[in-house]
Design a protein around this motif. Structure first.
Motif, PDB file in Angstrom:
ATOM      1  N   VAL A  53       0.375   0.148  13.586  1.00  0.00           N
ATOM      2  CA  VAL A  53       0.211  -0.856  12.544  1.00  0.00           C
ATOM      3  C   VAL A  53      -1.255  -0.921  12.123  1.00  0.00           C
ATOM      4  CG1 VAL A  53      -0.104  -2.775  14.189  1.00  0.00           C
ATOM      5  CG2 VAL A  53       0.735  -3.230  11.867  1.00  0.00           C
ATOM      6  N   HIS A  54      -1.489  -0.946  10.805  1.00  0.00           N
ATOM      7  CA  HIS A  54      -2.860  -1.100  10.322  1.00  0.00           C
ATOM      8  C   HIS A  54      -3.016  -2.322   9.424  1.00  0.00           C
ATOM      9  CE1 HIS A  54      -2.717   0.248   6.025  1.00  0.00           C
ATOM     10  NE2 HIS A  54      -1.602   0.812   6.442  1.00  0.00           N
ATOM     11  N   SER A  55      -1.891  -2.949   9.032  1.00  0.00           N
ATOM     12  CA  SER A  55      -2.023  -4.203   8.290  1.00  0.00           C
ATOM     13  C   SER A  55      -0.736  -5.004   8.367  1.00  0.00           C
ATOM     14  CB  SER A  55      -2.396  -3.957   6.827  1.00  0.00           C
ATOM     15  OG  SER A  55      -1.343  -3.329   6.126  1.00  0.00           O
ATOM     16  N   LEU A  56      -0.899  -6.324   8.265  1.00  0.00           N
ATOM     17  CA  LEU A  56       0.226  -7.259   8.235  1.00  0.00           C
ATOM     18  C   LEU A  56      -0.089  -8.330   7.208  1.00  0.00           C
ATOM     19  CD1 LEU A  56       2.891  -8.340   9.845  1.00  0.00           C
ATOM     20  CD2 LEU A  56       1.255 -10.001  10.771  1.00  0.00           C
ATOM     21  N   HIS A  57       0.900  -8.643   6.350  1.00  0.00           N
ATOM     22  CA  HIS A  57       0.755  -9.712   5.367  1.00  0.00           C
ATOM     23  C   HIS A  57       1.985 -10.604   5.498  1.00  0.00           C
ATOM     24  CE1 HIS A  57      -2.477  -7.617   2.965  1.00  0.00           C
ATOM     25  NE2 HIS A  57      -1.970  -6.614   3.662  1.00  0.00           N
ATOM     26  N   GLY A  58       1.772 -11.850   5.939  1.00  0.00           N
ATOM     27  CA  GLY A  58       2.921 -12.706   6.228  1.00  0.00           C
ATOM     28  C   GLY A  58       2.764 -14.099   5.670  1.00  0.00           C
TER      29      GLY A  58
END
Length: 290
Positions: A53-58
């Protein structure tokens, strides 16, 4: 309090790409936002191989109960040669709590390199000697993370005990996990997701000492930039560039003790004045922040 290994010990339920996140003991009335986001990253990673994983948008869309398990439904959006994308939805009792997109990147790609410099602040040992950390860092807002060594960096002219008591936030925090953890890099990224929500929105209260507000994370984004281990010292720089109409933006940078910038965090949170006659009211969001 629950250990990070317990929090991230998700199990496949038997249905395709559906996982169960365990219930945990918590001092926080509503589920801590980092708990949900960390489990979302861990469950999405279980459906991806050969990439991290290199990014998370939640977005937090409803309150959760830490004493009940969370159902995590992962949708495989795309699997490419270099990147993979997953959507994760977290439910409790059929109610949606959190929705996120996560992106995964293969290791080994090369390109130009640069980073922001690490802020000039006392290191973790000097911070402890100057009053950061024990004994006051184990009180009030930090009791949820007892397996973590958390050292709040005092600022010149500010009383760190008073700042913690009023919940006014800290600009710089050193932290690390103090127990034996798995070597798996994916575990450490999920664990950092968990801790990235720690006190972040409270940086919006730094210019507003003593104000009584309702705090809650509304959305959360994190970018993983370099290899991370949460059992080694990390410096969390927290700032808030804007607060207006009952919401605020908070931004965080995470550095290793050697000065490497390993992650960036952005968050919007509710910072609405409390109406003491009517109470805190009700609205969507994740009312977890301690």
């Amino acid at each position: 309090m629950a250990a990070i290994r317990e929090i991230l010990d998700i199990e496949k339920t038997g249905a395709d790409d559906v996982f169960s996140g365990p219930a945990v003991e918590s001092r926080i009335e509503r589920t801590f936002g980092g708990h949900i986001a960390g489990q979302a990253v861990a469950s999405a990673q279980r459906t991806v191989s050969g990439k991290e994983v290199h990014s998370l948008h939640g977005y937090f869309v409803g309150p959760g109960d830490a004493s009940r398990p969370i159902e995590l439904r992962v949708e495989r959006i795309r699997d490419g040669r270099s990147f993979a994308n997953r959507q994760v939805r977290a439910y409790q009792g059929g109610t949606l709590l959190f929705s996120a997109m996560a992106s995964f990147h293969r290791d080994g790609d090369c390109g130009p390199q640069h980073q922001d410099p690490m802020p000039e602040v006392p290191g973790p040992e000097e911070t402890a000697r100057s009053g950061g950390g024990a004994p006051y860092s184990t009180r009030i807002i930090l009791k949820e993370w007892e397996e973590w060594d958390i050292r709040l960096v005092p600022e010149e002219g500010r009383d760190p005990v008073a700042a913690e008591r009023t919940g006014a936030g800290f600009r710089h925090i050193w932290f690390r996990n103090t127990v034996e953890l798995p070597q798996d890099p994916a575990f450490h990224r999920a664990a950092l997701t968990y801790m990235s929500d720690m006190t972040l929105i409270r940086s919006a209260l730094l210019p507003h000492q003593g104000e009584k507000v309702q705090l809650a994370s509304l959305d959360h984004a994190i970018w993983f930039l370099r290899p991370i281990r949460v059992d080694e010292w990390l410096l969390y720089e927290q700032v808030s560039p804007s607060a207006f109409q009952g919401t605020a933006i908070a931004r965080g940078k995470l550095f290793t003790e050697e000065g490497e910038l390993v992650a960036l965090v952005n968050q919007e949170g509710l910072t609405r004045f409390l109406d003491e006659k009517l109470g805190s009211g009700s609205a969507h969001g994740n009312w977890h922040n301690v």
